[in-house]
Design an enzyme around this catalytic site. Structure first.
Site, PDB file in Angstrom:
ATOM      1  N   SER A  88      -9.571   1.054   2.926  1.00  0.00           N
ATOM      2  CA  SER A  88      -8.729   1.890   2.106  1.00  0.00           C
ATOM      3  C   SER A  88      -7.574   1.153   1.426  1.00  0.00           C
ATOM      4  O   SER A  88      -6.923   1.732   0.558  1.00  0.00           O
ATOM      5  CB  SER A  88      -8.141   3.022   2.971  1.00  0.00           C
ATOM      6  OG  SER A  88      -7.281   2.510   3.972  1.00  0.00           O
ATOM      7  N   SER A 107      -9.955  -1.216   7.168  1.00  0.00           N
ATOM      8  CA  SER A 107      -9.290  -1.025   5.874  1.00  0.00           C
ATOM      9  C   SER A 107      -8.533  -2.239   5.359  1.00  0.00           C
ATOM     10  O   SER A 107      -8.068  -2.240   4.221  1.00  0.00           O
ATOM     11  CB  SER A 107      -8.336   0.175   5.943  1.00  0.00           C
ATOM     12  OG  SER A 107      -9.074   1.371   5.927  1.00  0.00           O
ATOM     13  N   LYS A 166       0.847  -1.193   0.000  1.00  0.00           N
ATOM     14  CA  LYS A 166       0.000   0.000   0.000  1.00  0.00           C
ATOM     15  C   LYS A 166       0.883   1.243   0.000  1.00  0.00           C
ATOM     16  O   LYS A 166       1.891   1.293   0.718  1.00  0.00           O
ATOM     17  CB  LYS A 166      -0.876  -0.049   1.261  1.00  0.00           C
ATOM     18  CG  LYS A 166      -1.929   1.034   1.388  1.00  0.00           C
ATOM     19  CD  LYS A 166      -2.795   0.749   2.627  1.00  0.00           C
ATOM     20  CE  LYS A 166      -3.911   1.752   2.805  1.00  0.00           C
ATOM     21  NZ  LYS A 166      -4.792   1.412   3.942  1.00  0.00           N
TER      22      LYS A 166
END
Lengths: 62, 480
Positions: B162, B186, B84
């Site tokens: 996310s 997330s 990420k």
């Protein structure tokens, strides 16, 4: 009571195009809605009875 | 070079590690094949931020050298992965998914990336995310510098966030695993929506040094992968104390592949309504079948529910206040207006007005809640609930509507029982494992197992049993 817009913000709005002014106003509305949401959260927290000795959670116990 | 057959791209860490050790394939070949695939398909799903294939190929030479000399460094050695884009990599941009930070670089590499690369894993790309990891909240899937995460099972649906790019990359076979982060949901949400296995570790078990901070007391970093066992391999490689992370607990996780607690001694706490009443109607058959599988394995079930606390207000106040403090310079400078999501901009601006007394009240109630967990876990060892109550929503649908299954008279309150398990689990720093458990209309569904702090081996043990009895985690999107 806190005014919705400051004098400076009102003066800035007066110089904007109608579309930009509307967008600014919508953005202000959205901020105000979020503030109200935080206020509602605070009100919900107020309902919990807290013993005076309760310390904030800053560590986690295994 | 062995062909880039589709099965290869959906292999587990264990399968690829075995092929590497037998020299059926090299780390260089894996880096090349996965890197090309990530670069070719990643943009189709808005998943790729920064390809790092060339860098990975250079590092693969050393990995292959180690394997040739039988210097085995663990199961992730030679495995291509993605991260990420909130994890810093020295000398490369780290955007945090947000326009105001699109050109920022760091002089240090995040501890988790250093650890993985030290174990021989190969970083082949930085992956897309919701801007600023979604804090404090956002309305649309498009809240990202890189566009909405598109679900590989149906590109008209959202990937979840996310950690959007991380889930997409694993689901589409672009990386073998990926690192994501969770402040509240997330890792679990995109894992569930994309049909991959996700592990949220105990708070403090994995260093966050070099990661964007959204909420110091809530942020965790964890893996998204193909199986519960793969999550164990990855957590073993990334866990451990770190003086550079003030939230580090100093604990280290050792994956125990022989962990063998009899199932009939592991009590599963669940809420029947959480499976039968609250989920979307189309999801209920899959959740019911998952319950049947777990029961058939011999786990005893006990009905349970979370203690009565205002989880949403607690989490919203803590996350909002900590995010406001972290991003105060961005908010006050006006840079916040460059974000993509108007709701998120408003939330950040408004969060500056959260009162310290409210933040402290939320943190004190959080202490009461954590204390109450002792009683909850005296009756059961694992909490079981749907990860999400339904499938991924359409990509253009607002995300802040009433939750599926909410009572019509209280549209914004989560269902009772274990309905608030995501905010509750995050507030208490509990580990969670999300396991694919079926489909509704061709879109993945998942269950979550939540345990006491540092019970990851127990969760993985139960998760492996579920995945041995089912094959949902081995399914792949029809077009891939």
């Amino acid at each position: 009571m806190k005014p919705a817009l400051t004098r400076r913000q009102l003066a800035a709005l007066a110089t904007l195009s109608p579309l930009a002014a509307a967008q600014t106003h919508n953005a202000q509305d959205e901020v105000e809605q979020m503030r109200q949401q935080y206020d509602r959260s605070a009100a919900a927290l107020d309902k919990v009875e807290l013993p005076m000795a309760t310390e904030p959670a800053v560590t986690f116990r295994a | 070079m062995p062909g880039g057959d589709d099965d290869l791209f959906f292999s587990t860490i264990g399968e690829l590690n075995s092929r590497l050790r037998k020299r059926e394939i090299s780390a260089k070949e894996l880096a090349g094949l996965f890197g090309q695939r990530l670069e070719r398909l990643g943009p189709k799903y808005n998943a790729l931020v920064l390809p790092l294939t060339r860098r990975a190929l250079q590092r693969a030479k050393d990995v292959d050298g180690d394997i040739r000399r039988e210097r085995f460094r663990g199961p992730v050695q030679g495995i291509p992965f993605g991260a990420k884009d909130l994890l810093s990599l020295e000398g490369y941009p780290t955007t945090w998914g947000a326009k105001p930070y699109q050109h920022q670089t760091f002089k240090e590499t995040a501890t988790v990336l250093r650890k993985l690369e030290g174990s021989g894993a190969m970083l082949i790309g930085k992956l897309a995310m919701v801007e600023l990891a979604g804090g404090p909240s956002y309305r649309f899937a498009s809240a990202s510098l890189h566009g909405p995460g598109l679900n590989p099972w149906d590109t008209t649906r959202w990937s979840g966030g996310s950690s959007s790019g991380s889930a997409i990359a694993v689901a589409a076979g672009l990386t073998v695993f990926a690192l994501g982060s969770e402040t509240s949901g997330s890792i679990l949400t995109p894992s569930a929506f994309c049909g991959v296995t996700g592990l949220r570790p105990t708070y403090g078990l994995v260093s966050r040094h070099g990661a964007m901070a959204l909420s110091w007391t809530l942020d965790k970093i964890g893996p998204l992968a193909r199986s519960a066992e793969d999550c164990g391999f990855i957590l073993d490689a990334i866990s451990g104390g770190d003086l550079d992370d003030p939230g580090s607990s100093g604990h280290r996780f050792y994956y125990d592949s022989d962990y063998d607690h009899p199932f009939n001694t592991i009590r599963i706490g669940y809420s029947p309504a959480g499976f039968a009443g609250h989920p979307e109607p189309g999801a209920r058959p899959a959740f019911a079948a998952a319950l049947d599988v777990i029961r058939s394995l011999g786990f005893p079930f006990v009905e349970t529910k979370l203690p009565d606390f205002p989880y949403g207000p607690m989490l919203g106040t803590i996350l909002g206040a900590e995010a406001a403090s972290i991003f105060e310079p961005l908010i006050r400078s006006g840079g916040v207006d460059q974000l993509a999501d108007a709701h998120q901009i408003a939330g950040l601006k408004a969060s500056l007005d959260i009162k310290s007394i409210d933040y402290l009240k939320a943190m004190r109630i959080r202490r009461l809640f954590q204390d109450s967990l002792r009683e909850l876990f005296s009756n059961c060892d694992i909490l079981l609930a749907p990860s999400r109550l339904g499938v991924a929503p359409p990509v253009n649908q607002p995300l802040d509507g009433p939750p599926a299954g909410a009572h019509p008279s209280q549209p914004n309150s989560p269902p009772n029982g274990l309905g608030a398990l995501i905010p509750a689990g995050n507030l208490a720093g509990l580990p969670a494992l999300s396991l694919p458990c079926g489909f509704d209309n061709g879109l993945p569904l998942a269950i979550q197992l939540v345990g006491q702090p540092y019970s990851e081996n127990l969760l993985i043990h139960a998760g492996k049993a579920f995945q041995k009895a089912t094959d949902w985690h081995r399914r792949r999107p029809p077009s891939l």
